[in-house]
Design an enzyme around this catalytic site. Structure first.
Site: not given
Length: 243
Positions: A12-15, A17-18, A151
């Site tokens: 999730g490096a595109s988010g 937080i990521g 979730y």
């Protein structure tokens, strides 16, 4: 394995937080595998900032709903000293309106794929002098949330997984921890109105939402040598919202 060089795999490096996690780890000297699904541009945008820290940056595209991607990821990863799972998405709906597809995607992204990746990476983590596993879970994984039942369920599963795995791999020196943010100031909050967000803000003792950078700093600490005796823990970052 080069013991003087450390590599972290960040999902999730595109988010938001990521991205913040990647920047914090790069500043701490970590070489990085940046996992993303569709938003390659968001990852490419931070690459110059990461490379300015004189680290290796390797981009890995993978759909966590496609199990065949496991083999492709395995081919691209040669050393792992830390695994940080920041990938994820929320689903806001009544439980009875949540489809089987919605439930399957939430399970795959939040639990099944990271578990399978960790199975693949454990031999590498065991060779490391500072094996680290960190999950970005959620306050809802601890207390549950109406309209986000599934979730909340998968986030709670992440916490249970971290606690159980920490006992199993502790002998190998690998630490496993979960971070449970409350409300974080990201685009995920755009689904709520200004009035709804203000009601939430008033419920938080610190009267503000967390910044992605604050989550990232906690992850950087958990992956550092300073946290070598912390494992099986749930670190709450919620401004006093849940104590």
């Amino acid at each position: 394995m080069d013991k003087e060089t450390k590599y972290a795999f960040v999902t999730g490096a595109s988010g938001e937080i990521g991205q913040a996690i990647c920047i914090a780890l790069a500043k701490a000297g970590w070489n990085l595998y940046l996992h993303y699904y569709q938003n390659r541009q968001a990852v490419e945008d931070i690459v110059p900032k990461l490379q300015a820290e004189n680290i290796d940056v390797i981009l890995i595209q993978a759909d966590f709903d496609d199990f065949s991607s496991l083999k492709e990821i395995e081919k691209q990863v040669f050393q792992v000293d830390a695994f940080i799972h920041a990938a994820g998405h929320s689903h806001y709906a009544l439980f009875q309106d949540t489809t089987d597809l919605d439930m399957t995607k939430l399970w795959n992204v939040h639990m099944y794929m990271p578990m399978r990746l960790i199975q693949i990476f454990i031999p590498k983590l065991m060779k490391s002098q500072q094996g680290r596993i960190v999950f970005i879970s959620s306050i809802w994984g601890e207390i549950g949330a109406s309209m986000e039942v599934v979730y909340s369920t998968v986030k709670g599963a992440q916490i249970a997984f971290c606690k159980a795995l920490s006992q199993e791999v502790g002998l190998s020196g690998i630490t496993v921890n979960a971070v449970t943010p409350g409300v974080v100031k990201t685009k995920m909050m755009d689904q709520f109105s200004l009035e709804e967000k203000e009601i939430l803000r008033q419920e938080i003792p610190l009267k503000r939402f967390a910044k992605p950078e604050e989550i990232a700093e906690t992850v950087e600490f958990l992956t550092s040598k300073k946290a070598s005796y912390i494992t099986g823990e749930v670190l709450r970052l919620n401004g006093g919202w849940l104590m």
